[in-house]
Design a protein around this motif. Structure first.
Motif, mmCIF file in Angstrom:
data_model
loop_
_atom_site.group_PDB
_atom_site.id
_atom_site.type_symbol
_atom_site.label_atom_id
_atom_site.label_comp_id
_atom_site.label_asym_id
_atom_site.label_seq_id
_atom_site.Cartn_x
_atom_site.Cartn_y
_atom_site.Cartn_z
ATOM 1 N N THR A 1 10.545 8.646 3.131
ATOM 2 C CA THR A 1 9.739 9.099 4.272
ATOM 3 C C THR A 1 10.076 8.364 5.568
ATOM 4 O OG1 THR A 1 7.990 7.473 3.877
ATOM 5 C CG2 THR A 1 7.815 9.577 2.720
ATOM 6 N N GLY A 2 10.598 7.150 5.438
ATOM 7 C CA GLY A 2 10.882 6.344 6.624
ATOM 8 C C GLY A 2 9.642 5.722 7.229
ATOM 9 N N ASN A 3 8.526 5.861 6.563
ATOM 10 C CA ASN A 3 7.248 5.414 7.136
ATOM 11 C C ASN A 3 6.530 4.524 6.116
ATOM 12 O OD1 ASN A 3 4.360 5.422 7.700
ATOM 13 N ND2 ASN A 3 4.835 6.932 9.277
ATOM 14 N N GLN A 4 6.333 3.264 6.460
ATOM 15 C CA GLN A 4 5.779 2.319 5.488
ATOM 16 C C GLN A 4 4.332 2.645 5.115
ATOM 17 O OE1 GLN A 4 6.716 -1.905 5.886
ATOM 18 N NE2 GLN A 4 4.572 -2.381 5.505
ATOM 19 N N ASP A 5 3.529 2.977 6.108
ATOM 20 C CA ASP A 5 2.126 3.272 5.806
ATOM 21 C C ASP A 5 1.998 4.488 4.898
ATOM 22 O OD1 ASP A 5 1.311 1.157 7.339
ATOM 23 O OD2 ASP A 5 0.945 2.345 9.134
ATOM 24 N N PRO B 1 3.494 -4.674 1.152
ATOM 25 C CA PRO B 1 2.870 -5.463 0.078
ATOM 26 C C PRO B 1 3.420 -5.085 -1.293
ATOM 27 C CG PRO B 1 1.385 -3.757 0.857
ATOM 28 C CD PRO B 1 2.558 -3.747 1.786
ATOM 29 N N ASP B 2 3.274 -6.006 -2.244
ATOM 30 C CA ASP B 2 3.767 -5.717 -3.591
ATOM 31 C C ASP B 2 2.664 -5.191 -4.506
ATOM 32 O OD1 ASP B 2 2.274 -7.921 -4.008
ATOM 33 O OD2 ASP B 2 3.881 -9.183 -4.807
ATOM 34 N N TYR C 1 1.924 -1.376 -13.463
ATOM 35 C CA TYR C 1 1.737 -1.214 -12.018
ATOM 36 C C TYR C 1 2.376 -2.364 -11.255
ATOM 37 C CZ TYR C 1 -1.367 -2.461 -8.059
ATOM 38 O OH TYR C 1 -1.890 -2.901 -6.875
ATOM 39 N N ARG C 2 2.156 -3.585 -11.703
ATOM 40 C CA ARG C 2 2.710 -4.732 -10.974
ATOM 41 C C ARG C 2 4.221 -4.820 -11.122
ATOM 42 N NH1 ARG C 2 -1.275 -7.230 -8.632
ATOM 43 N NH2 ARG C 2 -3.358 -6.858 -9.461
ATOM 44 N N GLN C 3 4.747 -4.334 -12.214
ATOM 45 C CA GLN C 3 6.202 -4.353 -12.391
ATOM 46 C C GLN C 3 6.899 -3.330 -11.501
ATOM 47 O OE1 GLN C 3 7.129 -3.655 -16.486
ATOM 48 N NE2 GLN C 3 7.055 -5.825 -17.032
#
Lengths: 188, 173
Positions: A51-55, B28-29, A36-38
């Protein structure tokens, strides 16, 4: 915390990794945490460009990794690089969102597509509404090829489709996208 | 008369797509939702390590900094609240309070069991003072290691006594 051994040298398309020791549910949470972190940023970035949408991208990325955790025991038998596998899940999740949006527009009329509010960018504000009007399967190939820069072969692996199918979908998607962009221009 | 826009060309389309391709993820990462989910799974994967079977808790805060232990504790106490999560997934609210020696306190579980705690150095993997939250390790006397995690905006509490020479007042063992 015990960190399971995992290949931390993360190439763009790594060979199939060896999963670490598993617990009764298939894989340890610690091992999945490493995956997951990678890969979180890469997957969230893909969804953001699509999507162009960060949220929205963040939400779909979270859904993607929750689904990946549940499906991880099955991953071991797929023989697909982990990044491709995660992209496939993310694509399916994004397709589901796109499908809901299309249904909403069909039911409620030609309402605006999901608002892109991240930054004022006229050009991209022009592209994303048109992209969102494509069928999800067309959005997928356009996004993976043009926004992620994957080859046809890589996209075929991600989507588990023959390369010929990817090529034909891409050709069709581009034609429809040009039409949608042209229509938008007429309606301005 | 209806205005007709010129049909977009392949080149124009490629230019548009290339601009979208340039967009970089600035979020966020990691996902708090996934972090919380995995934390719970990690705790549940070790169900035999229950806090309720221990008597003495050692709270490790070694990663806070290289200064004196008391100073580090004071800083922690003044700046952070926390949640203590045992390996069975149970969460306890904890509040870090200033103490003269910063070296001990009392932890009370939901069932009323009370345990003394000591602060020890060099036992932590993540700085609990991180503005973004973090995880600290609680070392139990039997070797168990539940963790204390802090997230931005958490309102957990961990109460530390003013005395550091109390022994465990009770044990459920």
């Amino acid at each position: 915390m015990t960190q399971a051994a995992w290949n931390t040298t993360q190439p763009a398309e790594p060979a199939k990794e060896q999963l670490p020791a598993t617990n009764c549910s298939g894989t340890t949470p610690e091992a999945f945490d490493v995956i997951y972190r990678q890969h979180f940023t890469a997957i969230a970035g893909y969804l953001y460009r699509r999507t162009g949408n960060q949220d929205l991208a963040e939400d779909i990325a979270a859904d993607t990794f929750l689904a990946a955790w549940k499906a991880l025991p099955r991953y071991q038998s797929t023989g697909v690089p982990i990044r491709s596998w995660l992209l496939r899940i993310a694509t399916n999740k994004a397709n589901a969102v796109a499908r809901r949006d299309r249904i909403r527009r069909r039911v409620f009329g030609r309402i605006p597509v999901r608002q892109q509010t991240d930054k004022a960018d006229d050009v991209l504000d022009w592209l994303y509404p048109a992209l969102a009007r494509l069928r999800p399967q067309h959005q997928s190939v356009v996004s993976l090829v043009h926004l992620e820069g994957l080859s046809i072969e890589q996209v075929a692996r991600v989507l588990n489709l023959p390369e010929g199918t990817v090529k034909s979908r891409l050709h069709r998607a581009r034609a429809i996208l040009k039409h949608e962009l042209t229509c938008q221009g007429e309606n301005l | 008369m209806k205005r007709t826009a010129p049909t977009i060309t392949n080149k124009q389309l490629d230019e548009l797509l290339a601009q979208a391709h340039q967009r970089q993820w600035a979020g966020p990462d990691n996902s708090p939702e996934i972090n919380h989910y995995l934390k719970g799974l990690t705790m549940k994967s070790q169900p035999n390590r229950l806090l309720s079977h221990s008597a003495l808790i050692l709270l490790g805060i070694g990663a806070i900094g290289g200064g004196s232990l008391a100073a580090a504790v004071t800083h922690t106490i003044m700046s952070r609240s926390a949640v203590l999560i045992t390996q069975d997934g149970t969460e306890y609210n904890v509040e870090l309070l200033e103490t003269p020696d910063g070296a001990s306190g009392t932890f009370v579980t939901n069932d009323g069991s009370t345990f003394d705690i000591d602060i020890v150095d060099q036992e932590v993997t993540v700085d609990v003072n991180s503005p973004q939250g973090g995880t600290s390790t609680v070392i139990l006397d039997n070797g168990m290691t539940p963790s204390i995690s802090t997230d931005p905006g958490q309102t957990a509490s961990f109460k530390i006594d003013q005395s550091n020479d109390e022994k465990p007042s009770e044990s459920d063992e």
